[in-house]
Motif scaffolding. Structure first.
Motif, PDB file in Angstrom:
ATOM      1  N   VAL A   1       0.843  -1.195   0.000  1.00 19.84           N
ATOM      2  CA  VAL A   1       0.000   0.000   0.000  1.00 19.84           C
ATOM      3  C   VAL A   1       0.881   1.248   0.000  1.00 19.84           C
ATOM      4  CG1 VAL A   1      -1.724   1.330   1.284  1.00 19.84           C
ATOM      5  CG2 VAL A   1      -1.866  -1.176   1.204  1.00 19.84           C
ATOM      6  N   VAL A   2       0.589   2.165  -0.940  1.00 17.89           N
ATOM      7  CA  VAL A   2       1.286   3.450  -0.999  1.00 17.89           C
ATOM      8  C   VAL A   2       0.313   4.509  -0.460  1.00 17.89           C
ATOM      9  CG1 VAL A   2       2.450   5.134  -2.462  1.00 17.89           C
ATOM     10  CG2 VAL A   2       2.559   2.689  -3.039  1.00 17.89           C
ATOM     11  N   PRO A   3       0.503   4.947   0.791  1.00 13.33           N
ATOM     12  CA  PRO A   3      -0.480   5.857   1.391  1.00 13.33           C
ATOM     13  C   PRO A   3      -0.457   7.244   0.769  1.00 13.33           C
ATOM     14  CG  PRO A   3       1.402   5.592   2.849  1.00 13.33           C
ATOM     15  CD  PRO A   3       1.602   4.625   1.713  1.00 13.33           C
ATOM     16  N   VAL A   4      -1.630   7.852   0.709  1.00  9.81           N
ATOM     17  CA  VAL A   4      -1.754   9.237   0.270  1.00  9.81           C
ATOM     18  C   VAL A   4      -1.294  10.138   1.411  1.00  9.81           C
ATOM     19  CG1 VAL A   4      -3.397  11.056  -0.361  1.00  9.81           C
ATOM     20  CG2 VAL A   4      -3.641   8.761  -1.311  1.00  9.81           C
ATOM     21  N   MET A   5      -0.544  11.162   1.081  1.00 14.16           N
ATOM     22  CA  MET A   5      -0.069  12.114   2.080  1.00 14.16           C
ATOM     23  C   MET A   5      -0.985  13.339   2.087  1.00 14.16           C
ATOM     24  SD  MET A   5       2.401  10.503   3.362  1.00 14.16           S
ATOM     25  CE  MET A   5       3.084  11.771   4.427  1.00 14.16           C
TER      26      MET A   5
END
Length: 358
Positions: A147-151
């Motif tokens: 998972v690439v989290p949104v900042m």
């Protein structure tokens, strides 16, 4: 936040209510008038018998996500809050729709404050350079399946918010991992809008030198400041100088945290005022703590009045939370330096901007 009444039956209703629980009429909020009105179906729109006018709901009402009203000739359009939403998730399943509804509920609470102060809120269609827009984004899946989290953040008038923040469990996990005293959707909105108004009111408003005298020089390297904060933590004396540990990392973040805190104060005090809350705790020394919030905080020009009303309210609610075994509602102490920063925010947005509720 004010309390409202159903103008069909007089029942007390709340800002997010879509139906009156007593008379069962559909309710809609009129942002330009800061009032709730009861509605009956009328052709392809809705009519308010109390006002003798017809209205249409914001297009996001289709998903049960918004109760704000538009002039009937703008049917199919978006309300003054939702029109700023540049990117939203695909509303194809109940879980995403529920998350989206939570996000824009917090957004409407933010806009209640901005409109109460009559702060400028152009969207990108009105002004591509200085307009405000929101991107509500879902986390992505990387090539390796992770998972690439949104900042969450702000850049050039665009506020990005991770939809994952609408998940209570995920947000609490992040709060604990980052050592934050609290973490809310509304808090994110209020913090990021602080960055937006730093550009509009401080930089473009000619208040940079006043800002630097209180918050420090924002020209210091931002990336380096963040890295130092995450590596070394805040300075030992941060509690006497900053409203949070994150505020200590850079003057921009100090301003955004202070801006958010100011909105927290004013809105909570208005809620206390709406509820008729009076607190007079018995203390022995050195003076009596009295709270009689008999004023309208959004229209208050004197910052000292707000600052004096705030501590008794927070002490009272902290004690109630403790009696229920909960964390403190308000885990902060406001030093003289922090109050000076809050007063700076007050002078930027409060005098001359407030509007009488109608």
């Amino acid at each position: 936040m004010r309390l409202f009444s159903c103008d069909g039956c007089g029942n007390t209703v709340h800002f997010d209510n879509g139906t009156c629980l007593v008379c069962k009429r559909r309710l809609g909020y009129l942002p330009a008038r800061s009032r709730m009105t009861a509605l009956e179906p009328s052709g392809e729109g809705w009519i308010s018998s109390a006002l003798g006018e017809s209205f249409a709901f914001c297009a996001n009402a289709e998903f049960g996500a918004c109760n704000w009203l538009l002039p009937v000739e703008q049917a199919g359009g978006l309300c003054p809050a939702c029109r700023h939403n540049r990117t939203i998730p695909a509303l194809t399943d109940d879980k995403t729709i529920e998350a989206f509804a939570r996000v824009i509920s917090a957004e409407r609470h933010l806009f209640y404050s901005l409109l109460s102060w009559r702060l400028p809120v152009p969207d990108k269609a009105e002004n591509a350079e200085t307009g405000l827009a929101f991107d509500f984004l879902a986390d992505e899946i990387g090539p390796d399946g992770s998972v690439v989290p949104v900042m969450t953040g702000h850049a050039d008038g665009v506020i990005t918010l991770a939809i994952a923040e609408a998940d209570d469990a995920a947000r609490e996990e992040r709060r604990v991992r980052l050592g934050e005293p609290y973490r809310t959707l509304l808090g994110h909105f209020r913090h990021e809008i602080g960055h937006y108004y730093w550009d509009r009111l401080v930089r473009d408003g000619g208040h940079v030198e006043d800002f630097r005298s209180l918050f420090g020089d924002e020209r210091q390297d931002y990336s380096e400041a963040l890295e130092r904060n995450y590596r070394d933590g805040p300075p030992a004396d941060w509690r006497s100088r900053f409203v949070s540990t994150y505020a200590a990392c850079h003057p921009w973040e100090d301003f955004a945290e202070t801006f958010a805190h100011y909105i927290h104060m004013v809105d909570a005090l208005e809620t206390a005022h709406a509820l008729g809350l009076v607190v007079s705790p018995r203390v022995t020394v050195p003076e009596q703590l009295d709270l009689d919030v008999d004023f309208s905080p959004y229209r208050q020009k004197d910052f000292a009045t707000l600052a004096n009303a705030w501590p008794p309210l927070t002490i009272a609610i902290n004690e109630i939370n403790r009696s229920l075994g909960l964390r403190d509602f308000y885990p902060f102490v406001l030093s003289k330096e922090i109050l000076s920063k809050l007063e700076f925010v007050h002078t930027l947005i409060a005098p001359g901007h407030s509007v009488e509720a109608r």
